[in-house]
Write a protein that holds these residues in place. Structure first.
Motif: not given
Length: 89
Positions: A37-38, A44-45, A51-53, A22-24
Protein backbone atom coordinates in the motif's frame (compact mmCIF):
# COMPACT_ATOMS: atom_id res chain seq x y z
CA UNK A 1 9.41 17.53 -14.64
CA UNK A 2 8.71 14.16 -16.29
CA UNK A 3 5.77 12.04 -15.27
CA UNK A 4 6.49 9.17 -12.89
CA UNK A 5 4.50 5.94 -12.74
CA UNK A 6 2.81 7.18 -9.55
CA UNK A 7 1.87 10.62 -10.93
CA UNK A 8 0.46 8.92 -14.01
CA UNK A 9 -1.54 6.51 -11.83
CA UNK A 10 -2.82 9.35 -9.62
CA UNK A 11 -3.90 11.41 -12.64
CA UNK A 12 -5.73 8.42 -14.16
CA UNK A 13 -7.44 7.73 -10.82
CA UNK A 14 -8.68 11.33 -10.60
CA UNK A 15 -10.00 11.06 -14.17
CA UNK A 16 -11.85 7.83 -13.31
CA UNK A 17 -13.27 9.16 -10.06
CA UNK A 18 -14.52 12.29 -11.84
CA UNK A 19 -15.24 14.23 -8.66
CA UNK A 20 -13.06 16.18 -6.21
CA UNK A 21 -11.48 13.80 -3.72
CA UNK A 22 -9.37 14.23 -0.57
CA UNK A 23 -5.81 12.90 -0.38
CA UNK A 24 -6.68 10.12 2.13
CA UNK A 25 -9.70 9.03 0.08
CA UNK A 26 -7.60 8.96 -3.10
CA UNK A 27 -4.95 6.92 -1.27
CA UNK A 28 -7.58 4.37 -0.17
CA UNK A 29 -8.89 4.19 -3.75
CA UNK A 30 -5.38 3.62 -5.13
CA UNK A 31 -4.63 0.96 -2.50
CA UNK A 32 -7.64 -1.22 -3.36
CA UNK A 33 -5.65 -3.75 -5.41
CA UNK A 34 -2.08 -3.07 -4.23
CA UNK A 35 0.04 -5.67 -2.51
CA UNK A 36 2.25 -2.89 -1.06
CA UNK A 37 0.00 0.00 0.00
CA UNK A 38 0.87 3.63 -0.58
CA UNK A 39 1.06 6.04 2.33
CA UNK A 40 -0.66 9.42 2.31
CA UNK A 41 2.65 11.30 1.90
CA UNK A 42 3.40 9.49 -1.37
CA UNK A 43 0.00 10.39 -2.78
CA UNK A 44 0.29 14.01 -1.60
CA UNK A 45 3.73 14.42 -3.22
CA UNK A 46 2.38 13.04 -6.49
CA UNK A 47 -0.61 15.39 -6.33
CA UNK A 48 1.65 18.34 -5.51
CA UNK A 49 3.88 17.53 -8.51
CA UNK A 50 0.78 17.37 -10.73
CA UNK A 51 -0.41 20.71 -9.31
CA UNK A 52 2.98 22.28 -10.06
CA UNK A 53 2.57 21.13 -13.69
CA UNK A 54 -0.96 22.56 -13.81
CA UNK A 55 -2.65 19.20 -14.33
CA UNK A 56 -4.66 19.18 -11.09
CA UNK A 57 -6.03 21.85 -8.82
CA UNK A 58 -6.54 21.95 -5.09
CA UNK A 59 -9.96 22.82 -3.70
CA UNK A 60 -11.14 23.83 -0.24
CA UNK A 61 -14.31 22.49 1.36
CA UNK A 62 -16.84 25.19 2.16
CA UNK A 63 -17.96 23.40 5.34
CA UNK A 64 -14.43 22.84 6.76
CA UNK A 65 -11.54 25.09 5.74
CA UNK A 66 -8.95 22.47 6.75
CA UNK A 67 -10.12 19.84 4.26
CA UNK A 68 -8.58 19.97 0.78
CA UNK A 69 -9.84 18.20 -2.31
CA UNK A 70 -8.11 17.54 -5.61
CA UNK A 71 -9.53 17.49 -9.11
CA UNK A 72 -8.36 17.62 -12.72
CA UNK A 73 -7.61 21.19 -13.80
CA UNK A 74 -10.42 22.67 -15.84
CA UNK A 75 -12.86 19.91 -14.89
CA UNK A 76 -16.48 21.00 -14.86
CA UNK A 77 -18.08 21.33 -11.45
CA UNK A 78 -20.70 18.63 -11.89
CA UNK A 79 -20.13 17.24 -8.41
CA UNK A 80 -21.92 18.59 -5.36
CA UNK A 81 -19.47 17.64 -2.62
CA UNK A 82 -19.14 21.13 -1.14
CA UNK A 83 -15.66 21.86 -2.54
CA UNK A 84 -14.83 25.17 -4.16
CA UNK A 85 -11.80 26.33 -6.08
CA UNK A 86 -9.09 28.18 -4.18
CA UNK A 87 -7.89 30.84 -6.62
CA UNK A 88 -4.28 30.08 -7.53
CA UNK A 89 -3.81 27.21 -5.13
Amino acid sequence: MPATPLTTEVLRALERIGCPVSTPDLMRWLNRDRSTPLVVDQVYRALDALRARGEVQRLKATHNKRIRYWTISGASDGCRCGARQLGAS
